[in-house]
Design an enzyme around this catalytic site. Sequence first.
Site, PDB file in Angstrom:
ATOM      1  N   GLY A  17      37.271  39.226  32.760  1.00 53.56           N
ATOM      2  CA  GLY A  17      37.498  38.862  31.372  1.00 53.56           C
ATOM      3  C   GLY A  17      38.898  38.404  31.039  1.00 53.56           C
ATOM      4  CG  HIS A 114      32.870  25.005  37.466  1.00 56.99           C
ATOM      5  ND1 HIS A 114      32.084  25.980  38.027  1.00 56.99           N
ATOM      6  CD2 HIS A 114      33.178  24.146  38.467  1.00 56.99           C
ATOM      7  CE1 HIS A 114      31.912  25.710  39.313  1.00 56.99           C
ATOM      8  NE2 HIS A 114      32.570  24.603  39.606  1.00 56.99           N
TER       9      HIS A 114
HETATM   10  C1  GRF Z   1      37.194  31.964  35.798  1.00 57.24           C
HETATM   11  O1  GRF Z   1      38.144  31.646  36.733  1.00 57.24           O
HETATM   12  C2  GRF Z   1      36.259  30.837  35.523  1.00 57.24           C
HETATM   13  O2  GRF Z   1      36.700  29.618  36.003  1.00 57.24           O
HETATM   14  C3  GRF Z   1      34.997  31.201  36.235  1.00 57.24           C
HETATM   15  O3  GRF Z   1      34.984  32.583  36.327  1.00 57.24           O
HETATM   16  C4  GRF Z   1      36.288  33.091  36.239  1.00 57.24           C
HETATM   17  C5  GRF Z   1      36.250  34.221  35.281  1.00 57.24           C
HETATM   18  O4  GRF Z   1      37.427  34.927  35.225  1.00 57.24           O
HETATM   19  N1  GRF Z   1      33.874  30.624  35.531  1.00 57.24           N
HETATM   20  P1  GRF Z   1      37.670  35.967  34.066  1.00 57.24           P
HETATM   21  O5  GRF Z   1      36.483  36.938  34.060  1.00 57.24           O
HETATM   22  O6  GRF Z   1      37.795  35.227  32.780  1.00 57.24           O
HETATM   23  O7  GRF Z   1      38.929  36.667  34.467  1.00 57.24           O
END
Ligand code: GRF
Length: 223
Positions: A17, A114
């Site tokens: 998150g 992404h």
């Molecule tokens: C992010 O790096 C995003 O690109 C991918 O999942 C990751 C999530 O990271 N879809 P977080 O949970 O927001 O730290």
Amino acid sequence: MNGHHRLRIAVLISGGGTNLQALIDHIDAGSMPADIVGVISDRPGAYGLQRAARAGLSHHCVDYQSFGERTDFDRALADKLGGLQAELIVLAGYMRILSATTVQQYAGRMLNIHPSLLPAYPGLHTYARALAAGEQWHGSTVHFVIPELDAGPAVIRYRVRIRPGETEPELQQRVQQGEHIIYPRAIGWYAADRLCCKQGQVWLDGRQLREPETVDEVMGINQ
Ligand code: GRF
């Protein structure tokens, strides 16, 4: 929307998150007319749920494991989202593929981030794949969501130049720093009524984007 409207945002997470946290911080700093009306995880142990709790946000787990049938899970998630009356759905590290029905219901009102320079490297393990391919650039892209995975119209991307001998965690850390810049920026545009998606085309400030806005990491200083 009028000048006093605050956008109702639901955030879907599966993990740590950090993107959720970046959004919470921007909203708390008063930099966008929006409120997070709910955070939903598909995993009970997602650390992002603790971030939501700490920020005093309504948070829920629609636990994928507790449903026998995929359609039951889809319905439970759709009900939860519907109950939140969210105007924008933000996928922030949400690792489950949403049903086409749910995606279509929120067409033009759902964003994802992404970790690749789309259309390159949709799907999983993007860092390892980019490194193995000897790419010069990697990054992350914010896009509107369509039923096809990681294929919706792109809004903004963050680019870093891959360093010689760089490891996957190093590259990931640099890209994620950029995610925390571009995702709140895109969501802020949407909340301020500056960004929309119509007939598969992205519009920003009344101008059709032929290609996504780009922020490059320059010498460690983010523009
Ligand atoms: C992010 O790096 C995003 O690109 C991918 O999942 C990751 C999530 O990271 N879809 P977080 O949970 O927001 O730290």
